[in-house]
Design an enzyme around this catalytic site. Structure first.
Site, PDB file in Angstrom:
ATOM      1  N   CYS A  26     -13.281   4.416 -28.917  1.00  0.00           N
ATOM      2  CA  CYS A  26     -14.530   5.169 -29.044  1.00  0.00           C
ATOM      3  C   CYS A  26     -15.202   5.351 -27.695  1.00  0.00           C
ATOM      4  CB  CYS A  26     -15.481   4.451 -29.992  1.00  0.00           C
ATOM      5  SG  CYS A  26     -14.734   4.162 -31.576  1.00  0.00           S
ATOM      6  N   GLU A  55       3.852  -6.945   1.681  1.00  0.00           N
ATOM      7  CA  GLU A  55       3.361  -7.228   0.331  1.00  0.00           C
ATOM      8  C   GLU A  55       3.436  -5.987  -0.551  1.00  0.00           C
ATOM      9  OE1 GLU A  55      -0.642  -8.420   1.190  1.00  0.00           O
ATOM     10  OE2 GLU A  55      -0.042 -10.378   1.995  1.00  0.00           O
ATOM     11  N   GLY A  91       0.749  -1.244   0.000  1.00  0.00           N
ATOM     12  CA  GLY A  91       0.000   0.000   0.000  1.00  0.00           C
ATOM     13  C   GLY A  91       0.778   1.291   0.000  1.00  0.00           C
ATOM     14  N   ARG A 123      -5.370   3.412 -15.890  1.00  0.00           N
ATOM     15  CA  ARG A 123      -5.409   4.177 -14.630  1.00  0.00           C
ATOM     16  C   ARG A 123      -6.032   5.576 -14.771  1.00  0.00           C
ATOM     17  NH1 ARG A 123      -1.502   5.624 -12.101  1.00  0.00           N
ATOM     18  NH2 ARG A 123      -2.310   5.226 -10.037  1.00  0.00           N
ATOM     19  N   ARG A 168       3.186  -1.528  -5.746  1.00  0.00           N
ATOM     20  CA  ARG A 168       3.415  -0.276  -6.464  1.00  0.00           C
ATOM     21  C   ARG A 168       4.792   0.322  -6.166  1.00  0.00           C
ATOM     22  NH1 ARG A 168      -0.831   3.075  -8.063  1.00  0.00           N
ATOM     23  NH2 ARG A 168      -2.177   1.922  -6.651  1.00  0.00           N
TER      24      ARG A 168
HETATM   25  C1  LIG Z   1      -2.914  -5.059  -4.158  1.00  0.00           C
HETATM   26  C2  LIG Z   1      -2.438  -5.688  -2.913  1.00  0.00           C
HETATM   27  C3  LIG Z   1      -1.146  -5.441  -2.444  1.00  0.00           C
HETATM   28  C4  LIG Z   1      -0.185  -4.469  -3.113  1.00  0.00           C
HETATM   29  O1  LIG Z   1      -0.602  -3.152  -2.953  1.00  0.00           O
HETATM   30  P1  LIG Z   1       0.359  -1.952  -3.418  1.00  0.00           P
HETATM   31  O2  LIG Z   1      -0.440  -0.744  -3.164  1.00  0.00           O
HETATM   32  O3  LIG Z   1       0.662  -2.165  -4.864  1.00  0.00           O
HETATM   33  O4  LIG Z   1       1.579  -2.019  -2.574  1.00  0.00           O
HETATM   34  C5  LIG Z   1      -0.733  -6.103  -1.309  1.00  0.00           C
HETATM   35  N1  LIG Z   1      -1.558  -6.966  -0.657  1.00  0.00           N
HETATM   36  C6  LIG Z   1      -2.809  -7.219  -1.078  1.00  0.00           C
HETATM   37  C7  LIG Z   1      -3.647  -8.172  -0.328  1.00  0.00           C
HETATM   38  C8  LIG Z   1      -3.289  -6.592  -2.213  1.00  0.00           C
HETATM   39  O5  LIG Z   1      -4.524  -6.842  -2.624  1.00  0.00           O
END
Ligand SMILES: *Cc1c(COP(=O)(O)O)cnc(C)c1O
Length: 424
Positions: A349, A278, A239, A317, A281
């Site tokens: 379109c 995790e 995140g 996006r 981005r």
């Molecule tokens: C999408 C997602 C992430 C990665 O989020 P980023 O904003 O790209 O770091 C990590 N964990 C879970 C469960 C996700 O769905």
């Protein structure tokens, strides 16, 4: 920091001039920089400064084989959200012991595949999923390592569509239910309950919401332990946000990752759990650009449209999240070049096939190349064949070398996916 820069007046990816890629592969094409991916992974790992932290790169941000192979070599694990992503991570050389499986809607087939593959952990999001997984794993004679994804009722992120931790969002088990379900999981035959997970959203650049969510998690850990339940793992999700509108290139709103690492160490001090992360981005975002070519300049009395060969199916996006991408001409403009306001649009379109409005750029002409910056995450991975456009090509650069790690789809491949019904 990233490795896309002007050299001798031409935008390069590492040591490769972008016009060379356009000539060899055509446009539109995503271009990824190995050195940038490697750097972001190392910066993230080092800023955590948690020796046994496990980093599961979020494959959905960019699941290109070359990207995954680059990260696999650095020791990255994978956070996956479908059987396809698990298969792709394994194909890229990420061993099952470094793969976690998240998501609200895992099917029985996917759960059976994941258990059979021997993945590190399944992040369970509901009681129904827990019951289904236990039955499947027990049937296979396994006990699957599981963490429960808790919804901390704290949402955050750059856009409502990428907020996942709010009470109204579909993700995770409610805070109130977490203890009961954890105790229940501890007695299920197919489950080895290890801990908790949280992931509250994406493109987060304020640490306060993440910190509040992590503190809630730590609170639950203490509650569980008070009941005599063992907790060995916490998965803190992804995140972290990146700057999209920062020029010149700028390192993650300075010190964000370092501040994140310090905050995590503070919140988890003394908890004695293995920590998982995790990031998606923050690893891939700045490591990719989308290279496109100008087709037409359509100047009307009130507006000047720059029609390019990339479209919303290649990079969704802006249409989906109103996202901003910097746009750089591949030929470096003179410092005093006159700037004109362009609406930059694709060929589809739909009025939403607009990348930017009123964007000030030096004068551009048909045939000129442009680059959308910060397109490495949620770019190609969200691309489609809408309008029967071929899937966009992807190229990985390493120093002077480049390779099409996903060649542009051919028309045979595009049309070959359909089948005529036999009553015709
Ligand atoms: C999408 C997602 C992430 C990665 O989020 P980023 O904003 O790209 O770091 C990590 N964990 C879970 C469960 C996700 O769905």
């Amino acid at each position: 920091m990233h490795h896309f820069a002007y050299r001798d007046g031409i935008l390069h990816a590492e040591d490769v001039p972008l016009p060379a890629i356009a000539a060899a592969i055509g446009t539109p094409t995503y271009v990824y920089s190995s050195a940038t991916l490697e750097r972001h992974y190392r910066v993230f790992r080092d800023a955590l400064a948690i020796p046994d932290a496990r980093i599961f790169y979020a494959v959905k941000a960019n699941g290109n084989l070359g990207v995954l192979m680059t990260l696999a070599r650095l020791g990255a694990g994978a956070d996956t959200v479908s059987e396809g992503e698990i298969r792709k991570a394994i194909a890229a050389g990420i061993p099952p012991e470094r793969i976690v499986f998240s998501g609200v809607g895992k099917t029985a087939e996917e759960l059976a595949y994941a258990v059979g593959a021997g993945i590190h952990q399944i992040n369970v999001e509901s009681e129904g999923e827990l019951e289904a997984l236990s039955a499947i794993a027990a049937g296979l004679g396994r006990r699957q390592a599981v963490v429960l994804r808790v919804n901390p009722e704290i949402g955050a992120g750059g856009h409502a569509k990428i907020t996942t931790g709010g009470a109204a969002n579909k993700f995770g088990i409610s805070f109130a239910e977490a203890e009961r379900l954890y105790a229940h999981a501890a007695n299920m035959p197919g489950i080895a309950i290890e801990g908790l997970a949280v992931h509250i959203g994406s493109q987060i650049d304020e640490l306060s919401a993440l910190e509040a969510a992590f503190r809630r998690l730590a609170e639950i850990v203490r509650g569980l332990r008070a009941q005599g339940l063992a907790v060995t793992r916490l998965d803190l999700g992804g995140g972290l946000g990146i700057p999209y509108a920062m020029s010149p290139p700028y390192e993650h709103g300075p010190g964000l990752i370092e501040a994140y690492g310090a905050m995590v160490r503070d919140v988890t001090a003394g908890l004695d759990v293995e920590l998982g992360f995790e990031p998606g981005r923050i690893i891939a975002g700045n490591a990719g650009i989308l290279l496109a070519r100008v087709l037409y300049v359509n100047a009307r009395a009130d507006r000047r449209f720059l029609v390019i060969d990339a479209a919303m199916n290649d990079l969704v996006r802006p249409a989906m999240y109103d996202a901003y991408h910097e746009i750089w001409p591949v030929s470096e403009p003179e410092p005093d070049a006159v700037r004109l306001a362009y609406d930059i649009v694709g060929p589809i379109c739909e009025s939403s096939d607009t990348f930017a409005t009123g964007r000030e750029l030096p004068a551009l002409a048909p045939g000129d190349l442009i680059a959308f910056k910060t397109a490495g995450a949620y770019g190609a991975s969200m691309s489609s064949t809408y309008n029967q456009r071929r899937l966009v090509a992807e190229v990985l650069v390493k120093e002077r070398q480049f390779a099409a790690t996903r060649p542009r789809q051919t028309y045979e491949e595009l049309l070959g996916t359909d089948r005529a019904p036999d009553w015709f």
